[in-house]
Motif scaffolding. Structure first.
Motif, PDB file in Angstrom:
ATOM      1  N   ASN A   1       0.877  -1.246  -0.075  1.00 48.52           N
ATOM      2  CA  ASN A   1      -0.025  -0.086   0.049  1.00 48.52           C
ATOM      3  C   ASN A   1       0.955   1.231  -0.016  1.00 48.52           C
ATOM      4  O   ASN A   1       1.660   1.355   0.609  1.00 48.52           O
ATOM      5  CB  ASN A   1      -1.038  -0.192   1.270  1.00 48.52           C
ATOM      6  N   PHE A   2       0.592   2.053  -0.873  1.00 41.81           N
ATOM      7  CA  PHE A   2       1.349   3.478  -0.818  1.00 41.81           C
ATOM      8  C   PHE A   2       0.241   4.651  -0.480  1.00 41.81           C
ATOM      9  O   PHE A   2      -0.503   4.877  -1.222  1.00 41.81           O
ATOM     10  CB  PHE A   2       1.913   3.626  -2.400  1.00 41.81           C
TER      11      PHE A   2
ATOM     12  N   ILE B   1      -2.680   0.637  -4.336  1.00 42.60           N
ATOM     13  CA  ILE B   1      -2.374  -0.700  -4.111  1.00 42.60           C
ATOM     14  C   ILE B   1      -1.705  -1.447  -4.988  1.00 42.60           C
ATOM     15  O   ILE B   1      -2.294  -1.474  -6.170  1.00 42.60           O
ATOM     16  CB  ILE B   1      -3.957  -1.356  -3.534  1.00 42.60           C
ATOM     17  N   GLY B   2      -0.629  -2.274  -4.638  1.00 46.38           N
ATOM     18  CA  GLY B   2       0.153  -2.729  -5.742  1.00 46.38           C
ATOM     19  C   GLY B   2       0.649  -4.228  -5.276  1.00 46.38           C
ATOM     20  O   GLY B   2       0.422  -4.656  -4.111  1.00 46.38           O
TER      21      GLY B   2
ATOM     22  N   PHE C   1       3.591   0.481   3.063  1.00 46.99           N
ATOM     23  CA  PHE C   1       3.090  -0.519   3.761  1.00 46.99           C
ATOM     24  C   PHE C   1       3.244  -1.871   2.971  1.00 46.99           C
ATOM     25  O   PHE C   1       2.558  -1.989   1.894  1.00 46.99           O
ATOM     26  CB  PHE C   1       1.752  -0.554   4.297  1.00 46.99           C
ATOM     27  N   GLU C   2       4.082  -2.735   3.351  1.00 49.00           N
ATOM     28  CA  GLU C   2       3.838  -4.154   2.910  1.00 49.00           C
ATOM     29  C   GLU C   2       2.975  -5.034   3.810  1.00 49.00           C
ATOM     30  O   GLU C   2       3.201  -5.103   4.718  1.00 49.00           O
ATOM     31  CB  GLU C   2       5.277  -4.988   2.595  1.00 49.00           C
ATOM     32  N   ARG C   3       1.942  -5.670   3.290  1.00 48.66           N
ATOM     33  CA  ARG C   3       1.029  -6.282   3.991  1.00 48.66           C
ATOM     34  C   ARG C   3       1.091  -7.774   4.231  1.00 48.66           C
ATOM     35  O   ARG C   3       1.145  -8.522   2.931  1.00 48.66           O
ATOM     36  CB  ARG C   3      -0.391  -5.874   3.281  1.00 48.66           C
ATOM     37  N   PHE C   4       1.272  -8.186   5.183  1.00 51.93           N
ATOM     38  CA  PHE C   4       1.160  -9.766   5.410  1.00 51.93           C
ATOM     39  C   PHE C   4      -0.103 -10.165   6.019  1.00 51.93           C
ATOM     40  O   PHE C   4      -0.305 -11.570   6.066  1.00 51.93           O
ATOM     41  CB  PHE C   4       2.418 -10.009   6.409  1.00 51.93           C
ATOM     42  N   ASP C   5      -0.929  -9.431   6.521  1.00 53.17           N
ATOM     43  CA  ASP C   5      -2.078  -9.875   7.161  1.00 53.17           C
ATOM     44  C   ASP C   5      -3.059 -10.349   6.179  1.00 53.17           C
ATOM     45  O   ASP C   5      -3.450  -9.346   5.237  1.00 53.17           O
ATOM     46  CB  ASP C   5      -2.765  -8.732   8.105  1.00 53.17           C
ATOM     47  N   LEU C   6      -4.066 -11.124   6.388  1.00 48.44           N
ATOM     48  CA  LEU C   6      -5.102 -11.456   5.603  1.00 48.44           C
ATOM     49  C   LEU C   6      -6.508 -11.439   6.180  1.00 48.44           C
ATOM     50  O   LEU C   6      -7.431 -11.726   5.617  1.00 48.44           O
ATOM     51  CB  LEU C   6      -4.946 -13.274   5.114  1.00 48.44           C
ATOM     52  N   THR C   7      -6.466 -10.609   7.309  1.00 49.39           N
ATOM     53  CA  THR C   7      -7.824 -10.271   7.747  1.00 49.39           C
ATOM     54  C   THR C   7      -8.144  -8.801   7.660  1.00 49.39           C
ATOM     55  O   THR C   7      -7.194  -7.975   7.153  1.00 49.39           O
ATOM     56  CB  THR C   7      -7.594 -10.782   9.424  1.00 49.39           C
ATOM     57  N   ASP C   8      -9.316  -8.344   7.944  1.00 50.76           N
ATOM     58  CA  ASP C   8      -9.627  -7.106   8.052  1.00 50.76           C
ATOM     59  C   ASP C   8     -10.179  -6.523   9.205  1.00 50.76           C
ATOM     60  O   ASP C   8     -11.114  -5.894   9.275  1.00 50.76           O
ATOM     61  CB  ASP C   8     -10.862  -7.043   6.871  1.00 50.76           C
TER      62      ASP C   8
END
Length: 308
Positions: free
Chosen positions: A200-201, A217-218, A287-294
């Protein structure tokens, strides 16, 4: 008249002289030009830093969003006019406070002060009025309690990383639709979560779900596959090829709540940045996202701040 600067001109103790001077100038500009267009571009230019980081720095220093701060100052002045000079029409009060219409003024005034302009003029609740000003006195008191050990910020060198991006420019409430579009793109082109990283940028801080939100979002893609995807995206108005710039980044990893994450980001922008000899670049907070939840209590990300 109440002055935001008079309440804030001492709260930057502990930061570098340069940062103190930069943002005292911003506060002075706001105080002296409340009835004018105080765009982020104008305020960021006054601060002398990159536009993409201005809102984050302001929030990190004062623990309120710049739009909320300006609105509160405008409405405090408007309230005094409404309460003490009934010869001035509500439209004139609205224009003097920098609002383009009474509808816009009524919405903002009611949110800041707790009464509509009409109700305040007829029967001002002065006790509540003074309570509403309390945030101006405590904007940076007792917030910065983290240490370097708590956040564990590291300096790393990153190579260029090819990406496919989708831009979101609009109300935050519609962000899930943008995310679903990227998920569908990933599935269609076999860009799996295991092999392709998610980023996320973030360019802005939304004040609420209805406010405009600027975020890209990339997903990372192998360079060999990017050529084929560029053909697919040639006629798309939503997706585009991009890349993270190579260079120096301050970074930390976070597992926990969004509230704790925001505290660490505030520490990064205020305490850490002020103590270290780095300059921000225009590249947005990433942000590099590792979470799969919301869920707001189960966040797993790695934060990257490009510096030079």
């Amino acid at each position: 008249m109440f002055s935001g600067l008079s309440r804030l001109n001492m709260i930057l103790r502990g930061f570098t002289v340069d940062l103190e001077q930069q943002f005292e100038g911003v506060l002075q500009l706001i105080d002296n030009h409340l009835n004018e267009n105080l765009s982020l571009e104008r305020l960021s230019a006054k601060a002398g830093g990159p536009l993409n980081h201005f809102e984050f720095i302001f929030y990190s220093l004062y623990h309120t969003q710049v739009g909320d701060y300006i609105a509160l100052l405008r409405n405090i002045e408007a309230a005094q006019t409404l309460g003490f000079d009934k010869s001035v029409s509500i439209l004139e009060v609205a224009k003097a406070a920098g609002y383009s219409s009474t509808v816009e003024f009524t919405k903002a005034f009611t949110s800041s002060i707790g009464q509509t302009p009409q109700a305040f003029r007829q029967a001002p609740d002065w006790a509540n009025f003074f309570i509403k000003q309390q945030p101006l006195k405590t904007l940076s008191q007792g917030h910065n309690t983290l240490t370097d050990t708590d956040v564990n910020i590291e300096i790393i060198q990153l190579d260029k990383l090819d990406l496919v991006l989708i831009k979101h420019r609009g109300a935050k409430v519609y962000l899930p639709q943008t995310i679903q579009a990227l998920i569908a793109f990933r599935k269609a082109h076999q860009l799996t979560l295991l092999d392709n990283r998610t980023f996320n940028f973030v360019y802005s801080l939304p004040q609420n779900m209805s406010m405009n939100y600027a975020i890209d979002i990339g997903v990372s893609v192998p360079t060999a596959k990017l050529s084929d995807l560029k053909v697919v995206m040639a006629d798309s108005e939503y997706f585009k090829a991009s890349a993270t710039p190579s260079g120096t980044y301050a970074t930390f990893e976070h597992k926990g709540s969004e509230i704790a994450l925001q505290s660490k980001i505030s520490y990064l922008y205020s305490i850490w940045l002020a103590k270290n000899d780095f300059t921000l670049t225009e590249h947005p907070l990433t942000f590099e996202r590792f979470d799969l939840t919301d869920t707001i209590d189960d966040v797993h990300v790695k934060v990257y701040l490009a510096v030079s």
